[in-house]
Design a protein around this motif. Structure first.
Motif, mmCIF file in Angstrom:
data_model
loop_
_atom_site.group_PDB
_atom_site.id
_atom_site.type_symbol
_atom_site.label_atom_id
_atom_site.label_comp_id
_atom_site.label_asym_id
_atom_site.label_seq_id
_atom_site.Cartn_x
_atom_site.Cartn_y
_atom_site.Cartn_z
ATOM 1 N N CYS A 159 0.838 -1.204 0.000
ATOM 2 C CA CYS A 159 0.000 0.000 0.000
ATOM 3 C C CYS A 159 0.877 1.261 0.000
ATOM 4 O O CYS A 159 0.541 2.263 -0.640
ATOM 5 N N ASP A 160 2.026 1.202 0.710
ATOM 6 C CA ASP A 160 2.930 2.365 0.724
ATOM 7 C C ASP A 160 3.495 2.624 -0.673
ATOM 8 O O ASP A 160 3.609 3.774 -1.115
ATOM 9 N N ARG A 181 0.911 4.156 -3.021
ATOM 10 C CA ARG A 181 0.733 5.588 -2.736
ATOM 11 C C ARG A 181 1.837 6.430 -3.362
ATOM 12 O O ARG A 181 1.664 7.618 -3.568
ATOM 13 N N CYS A 227 -1.069 7.923 -12.002
ATOM 14 C CA CYS A 227 -1.071 8.264 -10.576
ATOM 15 C C CYS A 227 -0.508 9.654 -10.298
ATOM 16 O O CYS A 227 -0.818 10.271 -9.283
ATOM 17 N N ARG A 234 -0.055 14.431 -7.323
ATOM 18 C CA ARG A 234 -0.633 13.098 -7.287
ATOM 19 C C ARG A 234 -2.096 13.189 -7.734
ATOM 20 O O ARG A 234 -2.846 14.010 -7.243
ATOM 21 N N PRO A 284 -3.925 9.453 -1.904
ATOM 22 C CA PRO A 284 -3.260 8.361 -1.174
ATOM 23 C C PRO A 284 -4.174 7.695 -0.139
ATOM 24 O O PRO A 284 -4.025 6.523 0.165
ATOM 25 N N LYS A 285 -5.137 8.473 0.394
ATOM 26 C CA LYS A 285 -6.028 7.895 1.412
ATOM 27 C C LYS A 285 -6.965 6.858 0.821
ATOM 28 O O LYS A 285 -7.567 6.066 1.541
ATOM 29 N N VAL A 300 -6.073 4.436 -0.995
ATOM 30 C CA VAL A 300 -5.365 3.157 -1.141
ATOM 31 C C VAL A 300 -5.593 2.323 0.126
ATOM 32 O O VAL A 300 -5.260 2.776 1.224
#
Lengths: 104, 290
Positions: free
Chosen positions: A34-35, A38, A45, A53, A57-58, A60
């Motif tokens: 997941c990191d 992001r 992306c 971006r 990221p939230k 994901v």
């Protein structure tokens, strides 16, 4: 200018969401999918013009999985995420900087 | 008569039947330093030593190796597989087989990349000791495709002695450093002119550029190749240097033999360093119990 010497000695799946790399100098690092998602550098992306971006990221999930991971030449990894994202190339220098080192 | 252009279908997986011990890029970042001449004569020198050699001419826009190394047997296609040409014991693939001699390949980068990908994945080389990849000038799409897909063992950088040549070769070295392709060493081409070995060499294009580049990049200077009209004559006639110098007595012939020896040594060292590496891989994700 020096010859590149960093390379992957071993790569393996640690659990459903993490893989590990042993580098040629003996350092072992964990990488959570997941990191990495992001931080995906692909054009879907990240806006190529502004560098911002595109995907939040939230959005994901923490329990993100992969379908496969393969090498790109000698310098990167391509991860096929279960999210459908698969075009980002993760440079091994950046992976080495950002990975979580395992201390034995 | 050129071959018809192959369809753009690429083999779904690499289909090369056979083992290639070393895939060596020969690059410079610029044109005019003599990369193709170096590739052809290095290939002949390696063949003379008994190695099985192939050449991939990836200069889609200006493929010149076919002129220097004419074929006895044209390449052919069976399904998605391409079988290379045979040229004086050296296997070769080049865009030159698919165009008339004076016909331009006027294609944009996506098609050029597709052609290069076909060369990499569809050509059946058989067992080779060395596959020499003649890189085109520049540091763009085709060079990136080769770095990503060709599984290069390393790269040999060709320069001439002048600083103006080093400017561009440094950029090519920077690209290879970014994509983690090891630099095997530097070749200084057109290094000096020495009509006979009993006279002092004349440094027509300056002196020391190759040595400076080798020191900067931390890599060996593999060879300094002299200016010799014999290279141009043989290239234009499609003959090997050995055609008129079977014992390898000329300085230029001996220099290429020295280069071949150094290439073999450096690749052995590189492989010894890299044998611990994972190489090309695909890690398929599995469901693991918590």
């Amino acid at each position: 200018m020096k010859n590149p010497t960093l390379f992957i000695r071993k790569i393996w799946q640690q659990d459903n969401h993490v893989f590990s790399i042993e580098w040629n100098d003996g350092v072992i690092q964990n990488f959570r999918l997941c990191d990495l998602q992001r931080e995906c550098p692909c054009a879907a992306c990240v806006d190529e013009g502004t560098g911002k971006r595109i995907k939040d990221p939230k959005s994901v999930p923490e329990d993100l999985k992969a379908i496969s991971i393969c090498n790109v030449g000698r310098y990167g990894l391509r991860i096929r995420f279960t999210s459908g994202c698969s075009m980002g190339i993760y440079h091994i220098d950046k992976l080495r900087e950002g990975g979580q080192c395992i201390i034995n | 008569m050129p071959l018809p252009m192959f369809s753009t279908k690429v083999a779904s997986e690499p289909q090369s039947f056979g083992k290639i011990d070393a895939i060596v890029g020969v690059a410079a970042g610029k044109g005019g330093v003599g990369k193709s001449s170096v590739v052809v004569n290095l290939a002949h020198a390696l063949r003379k030593k008994g190695y099985q050699v192939g050449i991939m001419d990836t200069d889609i826009y200006g493929p010149s190796i076919r002129k220097m190394l004419p074929e006895e047997q044209m390449p052919f296609q069976k399904g998605a597989h391409i079988y290379p040409a045979l040229c004086q014991g050296i296997k070769m693939i080049s865009m030159a087989y698919f165009r008339q001699e004076n016909e331009a390949t006027a294609v944009r980068a996506p098609i050029a990349n597709g052609l290069i990908t076909q060369f990499i994945q569809n050509v059946q080389w058989g067992d080779l000791d060395f596959l020499l990849v003649d890189f085109p000038p520049g540091t763009g799409d085709v060079q990136l495709t080769l770095s990503q897909k060709a599984q290069l063992t390393g790269a040999v950088m060709v320069t001439t002695p002048q600083e103006i040549s080093l400017l561009d070769v440094r950029k090519a070295i920077s690209l290879f450093n970014q994509v983690k392709v090891p630099i095997i060493g530097i070749v200084e081409n057109m290094s000096y002119y020495q009509p006979t070995e009993d006279v002092e060499p004349v440094f027509i294009f300056g002196k020391g550029g190759g040595e400076r580049l080798a020191k900067e990049s931390g890599t060996p200077l593999l060879a300094k190749i002299p200016l010799d009209p014999h290279i141009g004559t043989c290239g234009d006639c499609g003959e090997s240097l050995y055609a008129h110098d079977s014992k390898g007595e000329r300085l230029v012939t001996r220099t290429f033999e020295h280069l071949a020896n150094r290439l073999v040594e450096e690749i052995q060292l590189l492989k010894a360093e890299r044998k611990e590496g994972v190489g090309s891989f695909e890690l398929v994700w599995k469901e693991m119990s918590p």
